[in-house]
Scaffold this motif. Structure first.
Motif, PDB file in Angstrom:
ATOM      1  N   LYS A 290       0.824  -1.219   0.000  1.00  0.00           N
ATOM      2  CA  LYS A 290       0.000   0.000   0.000  1.00  0.00           C
ATOM      3  C   LYS A 290       0.853   1.262   0.000  1.00  0.00           C
ATOM      4  O   LYS A 290       0.374   2.334  -0.378  1.00  0.00           O
ATOM      5  CB  LYS A 290      -0.946   0.003   1.197  1.00  0.00           C
ATOM      6  CG  LYS A 290      -0.264   0.141   2.542  1.00  0.00           C
ATOM      7  CD  LYS A 290      -1.278   0.199   3.675  1.00  0.00           C
ATOM      8  CE  LYS A 290      -0.599   0.384   5.029  1.00  0.00           C
ATOM      9  NZ  LYS A 290      -1.582   0.471   6.137  1.00  0.00           N
ATOM     10  N   LEU A 291       2.124   1.160   0.425  1.00  0.00           N
ATOM     11  CA  LEU A 291       3.016   2.323   0.421  1.00  0.00           C
ATOM     12  C   LEU A 291       3.838   2.419  -0.858  1.00  0.00           C
ATOM     13  O   LEU A 291       4.514   3.429  -1.083  1.00  0.00           O
ATOM     14  CB  LEU A 291       3.976   2.264   1.618  1.00  0.00           C
ATOM     15  CG  LEU A 291       3.361   2.281   3.020  1.00  0.00           C
ATOM     16  CD1 LEU A 291       4.464   2.165   4.065  1.00  0.00           C
ATOM     17  CD2 LEU A 291       2.547   3.545   3.238  1.00  0.00           C
ATOM     18  N   CYS A 292       3.779   1.390  -1.692  1.00  0.00           N
ATOM     19  CA  CYS A 292       4.686   1.292  -2.837  1.00  0.00           C
ATOM     20  C   CYS A 292       4.294   2.275  -3.934  1.00  0.00           C
ATOM     21  O   CYS A 292       3.124   2.373  -4.321  1.00  0.00           O
ATOM     22  CB  CYS A 292       4.684  -0.129  -3.388  1.00  0.00           C
ATOM     23  SG  CYS A 292       5.898  -0.391  -4.702  1.00  0.00           S
ATOM     24  N   ALA A 293       5.281   2.988  -4.448  1.00  0.00           N
ATOM     25  CA  ALA A 293       5.062   3.962  -5.519  1.00  0.00           C
ATOM     26  C   ALA A 293       5.579   3.434  -6.855  1.00  0.00           C
ATOM     27  O   ALA A 293       5.920   4.206  -7.750  1.00  0.00           O
ATOM     28  CB  ALA A 293       5.753   5.280  -5.180  1.00  0.00           C
ATOM     29  N   HIS A 294       5.623   2.117  -7.004  1.00  0.00           N
ATOM     30  CA  HIS A 294       6.205   1.538  -8.219  1.00  0.00           C
ATOM     31  C   HIS A 294       5.330   1.754  -9.442  1.00  0.00           C
ATOM     32  O   HIS A 294       5.808   2.171 -10.497  1.00  0.00           O
ATOM     33  CB  HIS A 294       6.457   0.045  -8.013  1.00  0.00           C
ATOM     34  CG  HIS A 294       6.911  -0.658  -9.265  1.00  0.00           C
ATOM     35  ND1 HIS A 294       8.075  -0.337  -9.910  1.00  0.00           N
ATOM     36  CD2 HIS A 294       6.330  -1.645 -10.002  1.00  0.00           C
ATOM     37  CE1 HIS A 294       8.217  -1.096 -10.982  1.00  0.00           C
ATOM     38  NE2 HIS A 294       7.172  -1.893 -11.062  1.00  0.00           N
ATOM     39  N   SER A 295       4.042   1.465  -9.321  1.00  0.00           N
ATOM     40  CA  SER A 295       3.210   1.570 -10.523  1.00  0.00           C
ATOM     41  C   SER A 295       1.754   1.809 -10.155  1.00  0.00           C
ATOM     42  O   SER A 295       1.285   1.432  -9.086  1.00  0.00           O
ATOM     43  CB  SER A 295       3.326   0.310 -11.384  1.00  0.00           C
ATOM     44  OG  SER A 295       2.798  -0.814 -10.703  1.00  0.00           O
ATOM     45  N   ARG A 296       1.056   2.441 -11.095  1.00  0.00           N
ATOM     46  CA  ARG A 296      -0.384   2.619 -11.060  1.00  0.00           C
ATOM     47  C   ARG A 296      -0.868   2.664 -12.507  1.00  0.00           C
ATOM     48  O   ARG A 296      -0.201   3.234 -13.377  1.00  0.00           O
ATOM     49  CB  ARG A 296      -0.788   3.935 -10.362  1.00  0.00           C
ATOM     50  CG  ARG A 296      -0.545   3.978  -8.861  1.00  0.00           C
ATOM     51  CD  ARG A 296      -1.485   3.060  -8.093  1.00  0.00           C
ATOM     52  NE  ARG A 296      -1.365   3.251  -6.655  1.00  0.00           N
ATOM     53  CZ  ARG A 296      -0.412   2.732  -5.890  1.00  0.00           C
ATOM     54  NH1 ARG A 296       0.527   1.998  -6.450  1.00  0.00           N
ATOM     55  NH2 ARG A 296      -0.393   2.953  -4.591  1.00  0.00           N
ATOM     56  N   ASN A 297      -2.006   2.066 -12.753  1.00  0.00           N
ATOM     57  CA  ASN A 297      -2.642   2.136 -14.074  1.00  0.00           C
ATOM     58  C   ASN A 297      -1.682   1.731 -15.201  1.00  0.00           C
ATOM     59  O   ASN A 297      -1.615   2.360 -16.252  1.00  0.00           O
ATOM     60  CB  ASN A 297      -3.169   3.550 -14.345  1.00  0.00           C
ATOM     61  CG  ASN A 297      -4.101   4.046 -13.251  1.00  0.00           C
ATOM     62  OD1 ASN A 297      -4.818   3.258 -12.643  1.00  0.00           O
ATOM     63  ND2 ASN A 297      -4.085   5.348 -13.003  1.00  0.00           N
ATOM     64  N   GLU A 298      -0.899   0.662 -14.945  1.00  0.00           N
ATOM     65  CA  GLU A 298       0.051   0.140 -15.939  1.00  0.00           C
ATOM     66  C   GLU A 298       1.213   1.105 -16.224  1.00  0.00           C
ATOM     67  O   GLU A 298       1.987   0.879 -17.151  1.00  0.00           O
ATOM     68  CB  GLU A 298      -0.665  -0.193 -17.256  1.00  0.00           C
ATOM     69  CG  GLU A 298      -1.685  -1.324 -17.159  1.00  0.00           C
ATOM     70  CD  GLU A 298      -1.020  -2.694 -17.007  1.00  0.00           C
ATOM     71  OE1 GLU A 298       0.029  -2.929 -17.626  1.00  0.00           O
ATOM     72  OE2 GLU A 298      -1.557  -3.528 -16.252  1.00  0.00           O
ATOM     73  N   GLN A 299       1.335   2.161 -15.417  1.00  0.00           N
ATOM     74  CA  GLN A 299       2.449   3.099 -15.558  1.00  0.00           C
ATOM     75  C   GLN A 299       3.470   2.830 -14.467  1.00  0.00           C
ATOM     76  O   GLN A 299       3.109   2.625 -13.307  1.00  0.00           O
ATOM     77  CB  GLN A 299       1.967   4.551 -15.457  1.00  0.00           C
ATOM     78  CG  GLN A 299       1.097   5.012 -16.604  1.00  0.00           C
ATOM     79  CD  GLN A 299       1.896   5.267 -17.868  1.00  0.00           C
ATOM     80  OE1 GLN A 299       3.070   5.626 -17.819  1.00  0.00           O
ATOM     81  NE2 GLN A 299       1.252   5.071 -19.012  1.00  0.00           N
ATOM     82  N   VAL A 300       4.759   2.803 -14.832  1.00  0.00           N
ATOM     83  CA  VAL A 300       5.826   2.596 -13.860  1.00  0.00           C
ATOM     84  C   VAL A 300       6.315   3.947 -13.368  1.00  0.00           C
ATOM     85  O   VAL A 300       6.625   4.842 -14.156  1.00  0.00           O
ATOM     86  CB  VAL A 300       6.989   1.799 -14.465  1.00  0.00           C
ATOM     87  CG1 VAL A 300       8.171   1.759 -13.499  1.00  0.00           C
ATOM     88  CG2 VAL A 300       6.544   0.384 -14.801  1.00  0.00           C
ATOM     89  N   GLY A 301       6.339   4.122 -12.047  1.00  0.00           N
ATOM     90  CA  GLY A 301       6.848   5.347 -11.447  1.00  0.00           C
ATOM     91  C   GLY A 301       8.215   5.111 -10.841  1.00  0.00           C
ATOM     92  O   GLY A 301       9.236   5.118 -11.523  1.00  0.00           O
ATOM     93  N   CYS A 302       8.248   4.865  -9.533  1.00  0.00           N
ATOM     94  CA  CYS A 302       9.513   4.592  -8.848  1.00  0.00           C
ATOM     95  C   CYS A 302       9.994   3.184  -9.191  1.00  0.00           C
ATOM     96  O   CYS A 302       9.276   2.208  -8.988  1.00  0.00           O
ATOM     97  CB  CYS A 302       9.331   4.743  -7.342  1.00  0.00           C
ATOM     98  SG  CYS A 302      10.804   4.315  -6.391  1.00  0.00           S
TER      99      CYS A 302
END
Length: 679
Positions: A290-302
């Protein structure tokens, strides 16, 4: 060593019974002490085995016994007479409770060993371990012995995956000779007119012209068949010994149980012989999705943890909005937790709170005992520890200065396992410097990650007016280099907080960072409105929104994993809480209008914790019922794009100006009117 028992006792808050010739002469005093029930600290690790045995053999022994090295770490130094505050700090830390147990990862090995390489080399290696291990060879050329002592596989090696106790070999036996049937009679070798068959009993198909004399020579055994279909094969092994020039695993930290051997260092074979049975290691990490900023909506962030892992133990699962960590491949370096901006990955061996308690105890005791300009020297518990001890022995012989009185060595499982949260906490606790000793055993990406995190922490400290170099990587691979590096540290001075902090390190990384920052800001010599931070690795920052491009579609709000971006249910507004932002970039990557830019910085005003409006616009009202259902800019942009489309003409275009309810009513009404007209 020049020990001052009274000063040590005063620093630790009690009168200490001191025994300074414990190695053999005062062993009875140790046995008497451990019968008393009070804590006993043996401040020398050379005779740890002896005292541990005495403890088990002493009747009525009830006292817990802790060990700490104060000899090589400061007692054997040219600064030894000034080292009492440091020795008191090391003794105080040794008396802390043992870290709580963590979950473990279990490996099971029955000793099935695969050796890959030239047949002659593989057979020589096998002869050194065959009494302990069950050996299978995968031939890669060479000449084998006449006697077949081990199972031999051959062909095209398609893949090797796994770890200790669970390696999977995939290969295709794309050769006419079946090595399981071959008796090594050499009849085929002698019969081949092209000399296409080597003593690894594989046929060089590029040289073979189809005489098939070998088939006739092997007719009785039937090991050669040019018409055999080459079907992919798999087999499981517990251990792998790779003799090839190019290893099967290119990563810096190969899986446990895999050894790439040059054929010379026999310590590799000794390690192999020991790997039979059941083995446990700590589960070094805790992951909170729940804290992970790796991906959302098939988009890679961190993607910081995936990129820095030297064991390839971390993989992206962007479809599930998370990463996946393989605990069997994890080697416990902790680099992923160091670069994680949110604390989704935390180090568990020891936990951050336990490590923080140790640092606070060391520094508080050091300062209480009159120490000044304390420097924490973070080093690995293997090569780094050996280097510190070697420096101490060199100092004892008069060949080096030794560890300075103000340098407090702290052993870590791995030097990459601490980051900006603990470093800034240490500065807040009163450390003059935090120095990380790297010895050449670290992966290159670890060093880059540590440098980036140190640059962020140092930028914060300089921005607050704390002059000097508070964080540093010290490269040394020999006692002389370490000695010179430590002496150069002593020549610099750093500005510190007026009062040391007393907060406890929190389980959550961001919580610890906030407490450390609050203390450093409160004590800061200067307090600007904001501090610019390096773009690489910054866990803090703002975002800039191009209002001309932004349509307030709120895609960024749904993508933000930290609730830094928020909408307003009452008005078309994009709001932002800077304290929550982790600079993962998911908002910028998700924005369909490319309207968002990251701004790494640390805002020091109260607005950092408050929601502020980044963009807003007038609502668009339904042309039928006047209810607002979108933003003026978004609806106008949609109408502009669809006005020329053949599907959106006349009434269809007008319905785009309606809310969802009115659009359905209008369509239904139009259909009814059409039916009435038709009747």
């Amino acid at each position: 060593m020049p020990l001052q028992a009274q000063r040590l006792g005063a620093a630790l808050g009690e009168e200490l019974p001191l025994h300074s010739s414990l190695c053999r002469r005062e062993a009875p005093a140790f046995q008497q002490a451990i019968r008393g029930g009070a804590e006993v600290v043996v401040a020398c690790t050379q005779e740890k085995k002896l005292f541990a045995e005495l403890g088990t053999q002493t009747e009525g022994a009830v006292s817990p016994v802790r060990f700490v090295n104060i000899r090589e770490t400061g007692g054997w130094s040219r600064d030894a007479r000034e080292a009492t505050p440091k020795l008191a700090a090391l003794l105080a830390a040794a008396r802390l409770p043992e870290p709580e147990p963590v979950p473990t990862v279990t490996y099971k090995s029955s000793g099935r060993l695969l050796i890959i390489g030239r047949l002659d080399d593989a057979e020589r290696a096998a002869a050194l371990v065959e009494d302990v291990l069950d050996v299978t060879l995968f031939t890669q050329g060479g000449a084998g012995a006449q006697e077949r002592r081990y199972p031999v596989l051959g062909g095209r090696l398609d893949g090797l995956t796994g770890w200790l106790g669970a390696f999977q070999l995939a290969w295709t036996p794309a050769n006419p000779i079946d090595l399981d049937l071959c008796t090594r009679c050499n009849a085929c070798v002698a019969a081949c007119p092209e000399s296409a068959i080597g003593l690894d009993y594989q046929i060089d198909l590029a040289r073979c012209t189809g005489h098939r004399a070998c088939v006739k020579a092997c007719e009785a055994v039937g090991a050669i068949d040019f018409n055999r279909e080459s079907e992919p094969q798999t087999e499981s092994f517990d251990l792998v010994l790779d003799l090839r020039g190019q290893p099967a695993f290119a990563q810096h930290a190969p899986p446990q149980g895999y050894f790439h051997w040059d054929g010379r260092d026999l310590r590799t074979l000794l390690k192999l012989r020991e790997l039979v049975g059941e083995f446990d290691k700590p589960r070094f990490f805790v992951y909170k999705q729940k804290l992970c900023a790796h991906s959302r909506n098939e988009q890679v962030g961190c993607n910081a943890c995936v990129e820095i892992c030297s064991a390839q133990a971390i993989a992206s699962e962007k479809s599930r909005q998370q990463i996946k960590v393989n605990p069997n491949l994890c080697v416990g370096c902790g680099a992923c937790t160091t670069v994680c901006p949110t604390g989704a990955l935390t180090y568990a061996y020891p936990r951050a709170a336990e490590q923080g308690l140790k640092l606070r105890t060391l520094l508080a005791t050091y300062l209480q005992a009159g120490g000044r300009d304390g420097t924490l020297l973070l080093h690995s518990q293997e090569k780094g520890q050996a280097l510190v001890e070697a420096l101490g022995r060199s100092a004892r012989l008069g060949q080096a200065h030794g560890v300075p009185a103000n340098v407090i060595p702290v052993a870590l499982f791995h030097t990459a396992s601490t980051g900006v949260d603990l470093w800034l906490s240490a500065i807040a606790y009163g450390a003059s410097q935090v120095v990380v000793l790297v010895t050449g055993e670290e992966a290159p990406q670890y060093l880059e990650g540590l440098k980036a995190q140190m640059a962020v922490a140092q930028a914060i400290l300089h921005g607050l007016g704390y002059t000097g170099t508070h964080l540093e990587l010290l490269h040394a691979d020999a006692p002389a280099a370490l000695d010179a590096g430590l002496r150069s540290l002593a020549q610099t001075r750093q500005l510190l907080p007026r009062q040391p902090a007393r907060f406890a390190v929190a389980p959550e990384k961001r919580g610890t960072l906030e407490m450390a920052l609050d203390h450093l800001i409160e004590q800061a010599p200067q307090r600007p409105e904001s501090i610019a931070l390096p773009p690489a690795g910054s866990p803090f920052g703002s975002i800039a929104v191009d209002k001309d491009r932004c349509t307030l579609c709120m895609s960024c709000v749904s993508a933000c994993p930290a609730s830094a971006l928020q909408d307003n249910p009452q008005l078309p507004q994009l709001r932002f809480i800077e304290k929550n932002c982790v600079q993962c970039g998911l908002c910028a990557g998700t924005c369909p209008e490319d309207a968002i830019t990251l701004q790494p910085r640390l805002l020091l005003t109260p607005q950092r914790r408050e929601a502020r409006v980044l963009n807003e616009t007038k609502p668009y009202a339904c042309v039928r019922c006047s209810k607002p259902f979108g933003t003026l800019k978004a609806i106008e942009a949609m109408l502009g794009k669809l006005a020329g489309h053949s599907m959106f003409q006349g009434a269809a275009l007008e319905r785009l100006k309606m809310c969802g309810d009115c659009r359905v009513i209008d369509i239904y009404s139009a259909e009814n009117e059409s039916k009435i007209t038709h009747l």
